[in-house]
Design an enzyme around this catalytic site. Structure first.
Site, PDB file in Angstrom:
ATOM      1  N   HIS A 239       0.830  -1.224   0.000  1.00  0.00           N
ATOM      2  CA  HIS A 239       0.000   0.000   0.000  1.00  0.00           C
ATOM      3  C   HIS A 239       0.862   1.272   0.000  1.00  0.00           C
ATOM      4  O   HIS A 239       0.453   2.300   0.544  1.00  0.00           O
ATOM      5  CB  HIS A 239      -0.970  -0.029   1.202  1.00  0.00           C
ATOM      6  CG  HIS A 239      -0.309  -0.023   2.544  1.00  0.00           C
ATOM      7  ND1 HIS A 239      -0.845  -0.666   3.636  1.00  0.00           N
ATOM      8  CD2 HIS A 239       0.836   0.552   2.994  1.00  0.00           C
ATOM      9  CE1 HIS A 239      -0.055  -0.477   4.683  1.00  0.00           C
ATOM     10  NE2 HIS A 239       0.974   0.263   4.301  1.00  0.00           N
TER      11      HIS A 239
ATOM     12  N   HIS B 276      -1.052   5.302   9.500  1.00  0.00           N
ATOM     13  CA  HIS B 276       0.366   5.696   9.586  1.00  0.00           C
ATOM     14  C   HIS B 276       0.516   7.042  10.277  1.00  0.00           C
ATOM     15  O   HIS B 276       1.163   7.950   9.761  1.00  0.00           O
ATOM     16  CB  HIS B 276       0.973   5.768   8.189  1.00  0.00           C
ATOM     17  CG  HIS B 276       0.917   4.481   7.423  1.00  0.00           C
ATOM     18  ND1 HIS B 276      -0.233   3.993   6.842  1.00  0.00           N
ATOM     19  CD2 HIS B 276       1.889   3.576   7.129  1.00  0.00           C
ATOM     20  CE1 HIS B 276       0.031   2.848   6.216  1.00  0.00           C
ATOM     21  NE2 HIS B 276       1.311   2.581   6.385  1.00  0.00           N
TER      22      HIS B 276
ATOM     23  N   HIS C 239      10.262  -3.672   3.768  1.00  0.00           N
ATOM     24  CA  HIS C 239      10.757  -2.294   3.721  1.00  0.00           C
ATOM     25  C   HIS C 239      11.097  -1.812   5.117  1.00  0.00           C
ATOM     26  O   HIS C 239      10.525  -2.259   6.109  1.00  0.00           O
ATOM     27  CB  HIS C 239       9.796  -1.323   3.030  1.00  0.00           C
ATOM     28  CG  HIS C 239       8.424  -1.131   3.616  1.00  0.00           C
ATOM     29  ND1 HIS C 239       7.530  -2.145   3.815  1.00  0.00           N
ATOM     30  CD2 HIS C 239       7.770  -0.001   4.001  1.00  0.00           C
ATOM     31  CE1 HIS C 239       6.382  -1.656   4.287  1.00  0.00           C
ATOM     32  NE2 HIS C 239       6.514  -0.358   4.424  1.00  0.00           N
TER      33      HIS C 239
ATOM     34  N   GLU D 224       4.369  -4.922   8.666  1.00  0.00           N
ATOM     35  CA  GLU D 224       2.987  -4.762   8.191  1.00  0.00           C
ATOM     36  C   GLU D 224       2.438  -6.062   7.607  1.00  0.00           C
ATOM     37  O   GLU D 224       1.225  -6.277   7.595  1.00  0.00           O
ATOM     38  CB  GLU D 224       2.929  -3.690   7.087  1.00  0.00           C
ATOM     39  CG  GLU D 224       3.155  -2.276   7.574  1.00  0.00           C
ATOM     40  CD  GLU D 224       3.171  -1.258   6.419  1.00  0.00           C
ATOM     41  OE1 GLU D 224       3.074  -0.071   6.710  1.00  0.00           O
ATOM     42  OE2 GLU D 224       3.302  -1.651   5.238  1.00  0.00           O
TER      43      GLU D 224
HETATM   44  C1  DHB Z   1       6.410   3.382   1.968  1.00  0.00           C
HETATM   45  C2  DHB Z   1       5.789   2.152   2.152  1.00  0.00           C
HETATM   46  C3  DHB Z   1       4.735   2.010   3.063  1.00  0.00           C
HETATM   47  O1  DHB Z   1       4.086   0.828   3.325  1.00  0.00           O
HETATM   48  C4  DHB Z   1       4.287   3.119   3.755  1.00  0.00           C
HETATM   49  O2  DHB Z   1       3.208   2.960   4.563  1.00  0.00           O
HETATM   50  C5  DHB Z   1       4.901   4.342   3.592  1.00  0.00           C
HETATM   51  C6  DHB Z   1       5.963   4.481   2.693  1.00  0.00           C
HETATM   52  C7  DHB Z   1       7.504   3.565   0.976  1.00  0.00           C
HETATM   53  O3  DHB Z   1       8.102   2.598   0.505  1.00  0.00           O
HETATM   54  O4  DHB Z   1       7.787   4.718   0.614  1.00  0.00           O
HETATM   55 FE    FE Z   2       2.612   1.179   5.273  1.00  0.00          FE
END
Ligand code: DHB
Ligand code: FE
Length: 288
Positions: free
Chosen positions: A12, A59, A193, A240
């Site tokens: 997302h 977030h 990530h 997540e």
């Molecule tokens: C990114 C990925 C995410 O899941 C998020 O909530 C915010 C940023 C990203 O890779 O930039």
């Molecule tokens: Fe996220």
């Protein structure tokens, strides 16, 4: 009774929404990513779900760190896209399925889950982006949504096994809901990530590909992992991914994978998508 017709999983990443807003869908950086979702969009067009239950995390846009529910469920008529700091995006508000939301909350409580109940709440990219990825950007959404918020930000976050158990309760709620609506469940977030700290920029494509296999064929393994293992394997924000277990826990042990896509990196993230159906609801010839 209502029917569960499929489980979808997707990243997302917020810049996906920004790329669509800026008309970059077919740009060299994004085309391969978005093309990977075409079969998922076709599946949605063909199967026409009435309700999308979307499991995601806020977030810091709707809940800040001062007040964070471990699990929260929306039961509003409408969910407006929250302004994440760059102004409101030009996407339609999401219509709620209020009666089901209350039924789900009651089923959760009967099963000893105690969620926060949200009759008025806005939704951030965690819900917006998955909806756009599967349904495009319609003037009016053709499905109603039930948002489920999971805290994967402020420690202590819930156990992956608890997310899986919540999925079983979600299944029970769908199957006991007096309606002929067709439900789809979206698990969102990840894949690997890390946006902060010493490992900022960390992605783990091998672990991501294994996750996309295991979420279909070996979900018990993913549910048995600790929170620390999620962070180590997928990065601090990659944790997540445990939210996909709510979606998977609502499905049968045996599923058929209809579509799968992986692209790295989308922004700072290993981006993945999956479309699954319960094997029992698939005609034998089609499941082969
Ligand atoms: C990114 C990925 C995410 O899941 C998020 O909530 C915010 C940023 C990203 O890779 O930039
Ligand atoms: Fe996220």
């Amino acid at each position: 009774m209502a029917k569960l017709i499929g489980g979808l999983g997707t990243s997302h990443v917020p810049s996906i929404g920004a790329a669509l807003d800026k008309g970059l869908r077919d740009s060299p950086d994004w085309k391969a990513f978005f093309d990977g979702y075409i079969p998922g969009q076709e599946w949605v067009k063909q199967h026409k779900p009435d309700v999308a239950v979307v499991i995601f995390n806020d977030h810091g846009n709707t809940f800040f760190l001062d007040k964070v529910p471990t699990f929260a469920v929306g039961c509003a008529e409408e969910y407006r896209p929250v302004d994440e700091g760059w102004g409101r995006r030009a996407i339609a508000p999401f219509k709620g399925e209020v009666d089901f939301s209350w039924h789900f909350i009651d089923t959760l409580v009967e099963n000893r889950f105690d969620p926060m109940i949200c009759q008025e709440i806005e939704v951030d990219h965690g819900l917006q982006v998955p909806m756009e990825l599967f349904w495009g950007k319609p003037d009016e959404w053709p499905v109603k949504v039930v948002p489920i918020f999971v805290n994967v930000i402020q420690y202590p976050i819930p156990l992956p096994s608890r997310c899986y158990e919540m999925g079983r309760v979600l299944r029970q709620a769908i199957e006991s809901y007096d309606s002929d609506e067709r439900f789809v469940i979206l698990g969102t977030g990840g894949l690997s990530h890390q946006l902060q700290g010493a490992r900022a920029g960390f992605v783990n494509p091998e672990a991501d590909q294994a996750f996309l296999n295991d979420i279909a064929d070996n979900p018990d393994k993913l549910a048995g992992m600790s929170r620390e293992q999620y962070v180590e394997m997928f990065g601090s924000e990659g944790a997540e991914l445990m939210m996909w277990l709510v979606m998977r826990g609502a499905m049968d042990p045996e599923v058929v994978v209809r579509h799968k896509h992986y692209f790295v990196p989308a922004s700072m993230t290993g981006a993945g998508m999956i479309v699954m159906e319960n094997r029992a609801s698939v005609a034998p010839a089609a499941a082969a």
